[in-house]
Scaffold this motif. Structure first.
Motif: not given
Length: 195
Positions: A128-141
């Motif tokens: 989750y933290e890596m996704a927020t840093d890389n703006s990959m939140l939709e991929k994480y979700a």
């Protein structure tokens, strides 16, 4: 008392003593017949109880040593000996420490190293933290087992709103589960943030 009554009483006493001795003989035969099995069973019970006590003592000792190593790390976060000791004694606590230090120092490499940890919550938090840093939140979700799925969708939608991508933000907010505790926030964002 008559003689006949005395004889009856003596017969009854002899009868009860005879039954007692008969049961004692039966018990003795049973013990002789199953002597080895009884001894082995008692020995096995003693060994299992002893092993359990030793295991519990060992676990308490490991927990105590891990707590001491963790306390050393809280005092000096660069103590590699304490870090290695913590890793050998309590791998999940070690991963939690690494995660906390990676977040505090914004160290993405350390977060990436936690991607394959066996501590489930740490693994997901790191992703989750890596996704927020890389703006990959939709991929994480989009991951089925993502613990912070709804939060990632909302955070991604807010980032899209900040970039004036209103339609994409609306689509992302509509993916948030209706049973989510964040549903009121989603309704507010849909009502006030996206028109």
């Amino acid at each position: 008392m008559s003689l006949r009554d005395n004889i009856e009483m003596v017969k009854e006493e002899l009868n009860s003593e005879e039954k007692f001795f008969e049961k004692a003989v039966v018990t003795e035969r049973f013990i002789k017949k199953y002597k080895k099995i009884i001894i082995i069973s008692i020995a096995a019970i003693v060994v299992v109880v002893g092993a359990n006590i030793a295991y519990d003592a060992n676990e308490r000792s490991k927990t105590s040593a891990a707590n001491i190593a963790f306390a050393k790390l809280e005092i000096n976060s660069n103590d590699t000996a304490a870090l290695n000791e913590l890793k050998s004694l309590a791998p999940n606590l070690h991963d939690a420490w690494i995660f906390s230090q990676a977040i505090a120092n914004k160290d993405m490499e350390k977060l990436k190293s936690l991607k394959n940890t066996k501590a489930l919550i740490i693994n997901d938090l790191a992703e989750y933290e890596m996704a927020t840093d890389n703006s990959m939140l939709e991929k994480y979700a989009s991951k089925q087992d993502a613990i912070f799925r709804d939060l990632a969708l909302i955070q991604g939608a807010i980032m899209l709103l900040n970039n004036n991508k209103i339609d994409e933000a609306r689509n992302m907010l509509e993916k948030v589960s209706k049973e989510s505790s964040l549903e009121k926030l989603v309704a507010s964002l849909l009502h006030y943030g996206i028109k």
